[in-house]
Design a protein around this motif. Structure first.
Motif, mmCIF file in Angstrom:
data_model
loop_
_atom_site.group_PDB
_atom_site.id
_atom_site.type_symbol
_atom_site.label_atom_id
_atom_site.label_comp_id
_atom_site.label_asym_id
_atom_site.label_seq_id
_atom_site.Cartn_x
_atom_site.Cartn_y
_atom_site.Cartn_z
ATOM 1 N N ASP A 297 0.933 -1.030 -0.084
ATOM 2 C CA ASP A 297 0.084 0.106 -0.040
ATOM 3 C C ASP A 297 0.897 1.357 0.169
ATOM 4 O OD1 ASP A 297 1.117 -0.263 2.582
ATOM 5 O OD2 ASP A 297 -0.917 0.305 3.558
ATOM 6 N N GLY A 298 2.350 1.209 -0.250
ATOM 7 C CA GLY A 298 3.194 2.243 -0.210
ATOM 8 C C GLY A 298 3.512 2.704 1.159
ATOM 9 N N SER A 299 3.181 1.973 2.281
ATOM 10 C CA SER A 299 3.467 2.470 3.552
ATOM 11 C C SER A 299 4.779 1.894 3.895
ATOM 12 C CB SER A 299 2.688 1.675 4.846
ATOM 13 O OG SER A 299 2.626 0.060 4.363
ATOM 14 N N ILE A 300 5.695 2.853 4.734
ATOM 15 C CA ILE A 300 7.029 2.673 4.941
ATOM 16 C C ILE A 300 7.524 2.377 6.343
ATOM 17 C CG2 ILE A 300 9.308 3.496 4.648
ATOM 18 C CD1 ILE A 300 8.267 5.311 2.290
ATOM 19 N N THR A 301 8.314 1.362 6.738
ATOM 20 C CA THR A 301 8.432 1.209 8.122
ATOM 21 C C THR A 301 9.937 1.448 8.105
ATOM 22 O OG1 THR A 301 6.750 -0.392 8.727
ATOM 23 C CG2 THR A 301 8.608 -0.485 10.040
ATOM 24 N N LEU A 302 10.522 2.258 8.953
ATOM 25 C CA LEU A 302 12.040 2.794 9.140
ATOM 26 C C LEU A 302 12.712 1.916 10.444
ATOM 27 C CD1 LEU A 302 12.001 6.505 8.146
ATOM 28 C CD2 LEU A 302 12.513 4.490 6.506
ATOM 29 N N ASN A 303 13.749 1.295 9.899
ATOM 30 C CA ASN A 303 14.455 0.597 11.102
ATOM 31 C C ASN A 303 15.555 1.480 11.997
ATOM 32 O OD1 ASN A 303 15.687 -1.066 12.958
ATOM 33 N ND2 ASN A 303 15.886 -2.943 11.493
ATOM 34 N N PHE A 304 15.102 1.982 12.853
ATOM 35 C CA PHE A 304 16.088 2.997 13.314
ATOM 36 C C PHE A 304 17.517 2.293 14.197
ATOM 37 C CE2 PHE A 304 13.315 6.204 12.358
ATOM 38 C CZ PHE A 304 14.190 7.447 12.522
ATOM 39 N N ALA A 305 17.498 1.105 13.876
ATOM 40 C CA ALA A 305 18.622 0.329 14.522
ATOM 41 C C ALA A 305 19.836 0.584 13.619
ATOM 42 C CB ALA A 305 18.302 -1.254 14.871
ATOM 43 N N LEU A 306 19.243 0.858 12.444
ATOM 44 C CA LEU A 306 20.527 1.143 11.112
ATOM 45 C C LEU A 306 20.717 2.725 10.831
ATOM 46 C CD1 LEU A 306 19.579 -1.578 8.607
ATOM 47 C CD2 LEU A 306 21.461 -1.608 10.282
ATOM 48 N N ASP A 307 21.878 3.145 10.902
ATOM 49 C CA ASP A 307 22.287 4.473 10.472
ATOM 50 C C ASP A 307 21.394 4.865 9.045
ATOM 51 O OD1 ASP A 307 23.557 4.810 12.750
ATOM 52 O OD2 ASP A 307 25.526 5.472 11.807
ATOM 53 N N ILE A 308 21.723 3.974 8.325
ATOM 54 C CA ILE A 308 21.034 4.275 6.772
ATOM 55 C C ILE A 308 19.578 4.619 6.906
ATOM 56 C CG2 ILE A 308 20.578 1.918 6.069
ATOM 57 C CD1 ILE A 308 21.963 2.495 3.406
ATOM 58 N N ASP A 309 18.790 3.878 8.047
ATOM 59 C CA ASP A 309 17.156 4.191 7.792
ATOM 60 C C ASP A 309 17.051 5.609 8.699
ATOM 61 O OD1 ASP A 309 16.691 2.182 6.094
ATOM 62 O OD2 ASP A 309 15.864 0.896 7.711
ATOM 63 N N VAL A 310 18.052 5.897 9.582
ATOM 64 C CA VAL A 310 17.923 7.343 10.110
ATOM 65 C C VAL A 310 17.967 8.504 8.950
ATOM 66 C CG1 VAL A 310 18.905 8.824 11.821
ATOM 67 C CG2 VAL A 310 18.762 6.386 12.170
ATOM 68 N N LEU A 311 19.002 8.048 8.409
ATOM 69 C CA LEU A 311 19.047 8.802 6.956
ATOM 70 C C LEU A 311 17.972 9.010 5.939
ATOM 71 C CD1 LEU A 311 22.777 8.311 6.165
ATOM 72 C CD2 LEU A 311 21.931 9.903 7.653
ATOM 73 N N ASN A 312 17.255 7.779 5.890
ATOM 74 C CA ASN A 312 16.008 7.509 5.246
ATOM 75 C C ASN A 312 14.990 8.439 5.704
ATOM 76 O OD1 ASN A 312 16.078 6.234 2.729
ATOM 77 N ND2 ASN A 312 16.668 4.385 3.709
ATOM 78 N N TYR A 313 15.057 8.233 7.043
ATOM 79 C CA TYR A 313 14.017 9.465 7.691
ATOM 80 C C TYR A 313 14.385 10.766 7.328
ATOM 81 C CZ TYR A 313 12.383 11.650 12.432
ATOM 82 O OH TYR A 313 11.700 12.633 13.332
ATOM 83 N N ALA A 314 15.397 11.244 7.592
ATOM 84 C CA ALA A 314 15.826 12.628 7.124
ATOM 85 C C ALA A 314 15.638 12.881 5.720
ATOM 86 C CB ALA A 314 17.262 12.936 7.308
ATOM 87 N N TYR A 315 15.750 11.728 4.826
ATOM 88 C CA TYR A 315 15.240 12.094 3.389
ATOM 89 C C TYR A 315 13.825 12.231 3.258
ATOM 90 C CZ TYR A 315 14.911 10.588 -1.379
ATOM 91 O OH TYR A 315 14.495 10.375 -2.875
ATOM 92 N N ALA A 316 13.175 11.314 3.888
ATOM 93 C CA ALA A 316 11.591 11.519 3.941
ATOM 94 C C ALA A 316 11.162 12.963 4.018
ATOM 95 C CB ALA A 316 10.968 10.530 4.666
#
Length: 246
Positions: free
Chosen positions: A69-88
């Motif tokens: 459905d396009g939903s996104i779950t970010l895993n904050f255990a990884l730096d790369i998904d913290v950066l994806n959070y910033a990117y969002a």
């Protein structure tokens, strides 16, 4: 060699972002570069930013889960998904300011000096978005769909009130996410971005209430949790975004 949808080859980005950039600030200001480059690519734009000596390219895959459905779950255990959070969040801000400055009413509801401020903020947010997109490469989350149906882009008050919300939210997001970053290079770059976001917040607040204490209402900015920030951003994004391991 494959390229990202921003026209930058991932391998080239990795090389560029691992090098120190030493530019003459008297001959290559941020504003002059942005005007000359036309914001055509994140790597080029960053190469023109004065004294940006700590450029990076994240390593490893993202663990972000994108639902059907396009939903996104970010895993904050990884730096790369913290950066994806910033990117969002940078996607949201960039899209908002692009809408602001391209709206037919822009020139009539803002004075010339105010237009310059908002265009500069737009330029910064586009650079932030494209920088993170290029750095994340194939590990970045999909492009988001903004929802600005609640914003009246022909109203000065509506635009600036929404801008204040986004800028304050962005500052609190970077402040709150800093604790999850384990790579100090990433933390330094995040600090460089959040300081600019705080300048944006002060500038927008000054446009709303000129020469008042509103430019910096507190000696310490908020540091909100990822899920608090995402809940506040949710009305402005079609896709649902949540964070785990926070």
């Amino acid at each position: 060699m494959s390229k990202t949808d921003h026209g930058v080859a991932p391998a080239d980005v990795a090389v560029n972002m691992q090098r120190a950039v030493a530019n003459d600030p008297q001959h290559n200001t941020r504003r002059d570069f942005l005007r000359a480059a036309g914001l055509t690519g994140a790597a080029l734009a960053l190469a023109g930013c004065t004294n940006d000596a700590m450029l990076f390219a994240p390593a490893g895959p993202s663990r972000a889960v994108v639902g059907t459905d396009g939903s996104i779950t970010l895993n904050f255990a990884l730096d790369i998904d913290v950066l994806n959070y910033a990117y969002a969040l940078e996607q949201l801000e960039a899209a908002f300011y692009v809408n602001v400055v391209t709206n037919a009413a822009f020139a009539s509801i803002f004075a010339a000096n105010e237009q310059r401020v908002l265009r500069d903020v737009r330029d910064h947010e586009v650079v932030h978005r494209d920088f993170l997109a290029a750095a994340l490469g194939s590990a970045r989350i999909p492009n988001l769909t903004p929802n600005f149906s609640g914003v009246n882009f022909a109203s000065r008050s509506s635009v600036l009130t929404t801008a204040r919300t986004f800028e304050d939210l962005g500052v609190s997001a970077y402040n709150g996410a800093a604790r999850y970053l384990t790579n100090t290079d990433f933390l330094v770059v995040a600090g460089k971005i959040v300081s600019v976001e705080a300048r944006h917040a002060a500038a927008i607040r000054d446009l709303l209430n000129n020469r008042s204490g509103d430019f910096a209402p507190s000696a310490f900015d908020d540091a909100n949790t990822p899920n608090t920030v995402l809940a506040a951003a949710d009305p402005f994004i079609v896709e649902s975004i949540t964070a785990i391991n926070t």
